[in-house]
Scaffold this active site. Structure first.
Site, PDB file in Angstrom:
ATOM      1  N   LYS A 198       2.026 -28.179 -11.291  1.00  0.00           N
ATOM      2  CA  LYS A 198       3.276 -28.926 -11.477  1.00  0.00           C
ATOM      3  C   LYS A 198       2.947 -30.379 -11.811  1.00  0.00           C
ATOM      4  O   LYS A 198       2.250 -31.048 -11.057  1.00  0.00           O
ATOM      5  CB  LYS A 198       4.125 -28.842 -10.200  1.00  0.00           C
ATOM      6  N   LYS A 251       4.829 -25.783 -14.594  1.00  0.00           N
ATOM      7  CA  LYS A 251       6.057 -26.559 -14.742  1.00  0.00           C
ATOM      8  C   LYS A 251       5.740 -27.970 -15.181  1.00  0.00           C
ATOM      9  O   LYS A 251       4.860 -28.580 -14.574  1.00  0.00           O
ATOM     10  CB  LYS A 251       6.755 -26.564 -13.385  1.00  0.00           C
TER      11      LYS A 251
HETATM   12  C1  PBG Z   1      11.690 -30.372  -6.152  1.00  0.00           C
HETATM   13  C2  PBG Z   1      11.850 -29.838  -7.513  1.00  0.00           C
HETATM   14  C3  PBG Z   1      12.014 -30.544  -8.732  1.00  0.00           C
HETATM   15  C4  PBG Z   1      12.228 -29.580  -9.705  1.00  0.00           C
HETATM   16  C5  PBG Z   1      12.162 -28.331  -9.087  1.00  0.00           C
HETATM   17  N1  PBG Z   1      11.907 -28.520  -7.742  1.00  0.00           N
HETATM   18  C6  PBG Z   1      12.087 -31.983  -8.988  1.00  0.00           C
HETATM   19  C7  PBG Z   1      10.877 -32.794  -8.848  1.00  0.00           C
HETATM   20  O1  PBG Z   1       9.801 -32.338  -8.511  1.00  0.00           O
HETATM   21  O2  PBG Z   1      11.004 -34.009  -9.046  1.00  0.00           O
HETATM   22  C8  PBG Z   1      12.504 -29.850 -11.164  1.00  0.00           C
HETATM   23  C9  PBG Z   1      13.298 -28.806 -11.858  1.00  0.00           C
HETATM   24  C10 PBG Z   1      13.885 -29.207 -13.156  1.00  0.00           C
HETATM   25  O3  PBG Z   1      13.691 -30.316 -13.679  1.00  0.00           O
HETATM   26  O4  PBG Z   1      14.602 -28.359 -13.710  1.00  0.00           O
HETATM   27  N2  PBG Z   1      10.443 -30.897  -5.849  1.00  0.00           N
END
Ligand code: PBG
Length: 327
Positions: A198, A251
């Site tokens: 991520k 992601k």
């Molecule tokens: C929580 C989380 C996030 C997303 C999914 N879980 C935000 C982040 O990490 O700042 C992003 C999902 C999206 O942008 O569709 N940590």
């Protein structure tokens, strides 16, 4: 003179039936996972469109149930839940409260739709007053003290009916901590789908409006990955598998298809790509302006994930695509 010894690729593209016969990848309804944002509110009919995500809503429990009912009718097989609590605090206690909003939503959906696979996003940022994914001291995001809170969150989600636990916090060791806690609580058969690779991405902008979880100071760069790094993603993936992850998430999605491919080639577990909020917003904005054909671009983006090696995709387009597939 026309040479005769060249490749005639067009032979296999000559008709729809021919193209379908040789098609290598396909998006199936069961590959798609729909995200939902559920709000803790006394207003049972609460339903608020997210300004940067047209067609996506923050929903009360009742509205969530109605929305999911329609989607299940269209073939929805799995969804991932994000919660927006009524109150936030330093330790994100709403994330692991037995009567927390996601816990309530899980119980409600499990009861009403027993066949629907419920994935719980496991993180603290929507529940903490500072908006970070871990415990904070002097503006530092603490790793090890956060693990226990994440483990408690995962166990309470599993108890409430979550079929899959999806940690998205990017603390080191969280998969191991969550696995141990789930096993200890009797949930040894509950899989962990970890957001293993991520990135600290600006493509999450609209999500932070949707989930009201933007960090109040600093950014997430001390825990989420540097977008410039590919090899490091394989180290993260290997670590999460070693700690007990069953499915790996990459992601964001489309700007990171190379990473999806590398994870696919390096590991034999199921791989999930997350087409994040910013990707959704860009397509919606361009389509809204008449600059691209929305359905065609959405379908192309989804099959690109399959081609890159993803087995499944988390996408805000899921409901729309299922409705079209059914029609
Ligand atoms: C929580 C989380 C996030 C997303 C999914 N879980 C935000 C982040 O990490 O700042 C992003 C999902 C999206 O942008 O569709 N940590």
């Amino acid at each position: 003179m026309i040479p005769s010894d060249f490749h005639r690729g067009r032979r296999l593209r000559s008709s729809a039936a021919m193209r379908e016969l040789v098609r290598e990848n396909e998006v199936r309804p069961q590959d798609l996972i729909m995200p939902y944002f559920v709000v803790e509110t006394d207003d049972a009919s609460f339903r608020k469109e997210i300004s940067s995500m047209p067609g996506q809503y923050q929903l009360s429990l009742d509205e969530l149930e109605k929305q999911v009912a329609r989607a299940v009718e269209n073939g929805l097989r799995s969804c991932i839940l994000f919660g927006i609590p009524a109150a936030k605090d330093e330790l994100g206690s709403g994330a692991y409260a037995e009567d927390g909003i996601v816990q309530k939503a899980l119980r409600r959906l499990k009861d009403r739709f027993p066949g629907l696979l419920l994935i719980a996003d496991t993180c603290l940022c929507e529940y903490t007053s500072h908006g970070h994914c871990g415990m904070v001291r002097n503006e530092e995001i603490l790793n090890d003290p956060t693990l226990d809170l994440l483990a408690r969150t995962a166990v309470s989600q599993a108890r409430s009916g979550a079929d899959v636990i999806a940690p998205s916090d990017m603390m080191d060791g969280r998969v191991a901590a969550i696995r141990a806690a789930l096993d200890d609580a009797g949930f040894e058969n509950t899989p962990i789908m970890s957001y293993a690779v991520k990135y600290a991405s600006s493509f999450y902008g609209p999500f932070r409006d949707a989930a009201e979880g933007a960090p109040k100071f600093g950014d997430r760069k001390t825990y989420q990955m540097d977008p410039a790094n590919g090899r490091e993603g394989m180290v993260e993936a290997a670590a999460d598998l070693d700690e007990g992850a069953d499915i790996l998430i990459v992601k964001p999605g489309m700007p990171y298809l190379d990473i999806v491919r590398q994870v696919r080639d390096n590991f034999d577990c199921p791989v999930c790509a997350y087409q994040v909020s910013g990707e959704f917003a860009m397509i919606k904005a361009a389509a809204g302006n008449g600059w691209v054909n929305e359905n065609a671009v959405v379908d192309e983006s989804l099959v690109a994930f399959k081609r890159a090696g993803a087995d499944m995709v988390i996408s805000y387009f899921t409901e729309e695509v299922l409705a079209r597939m059914k029609a």
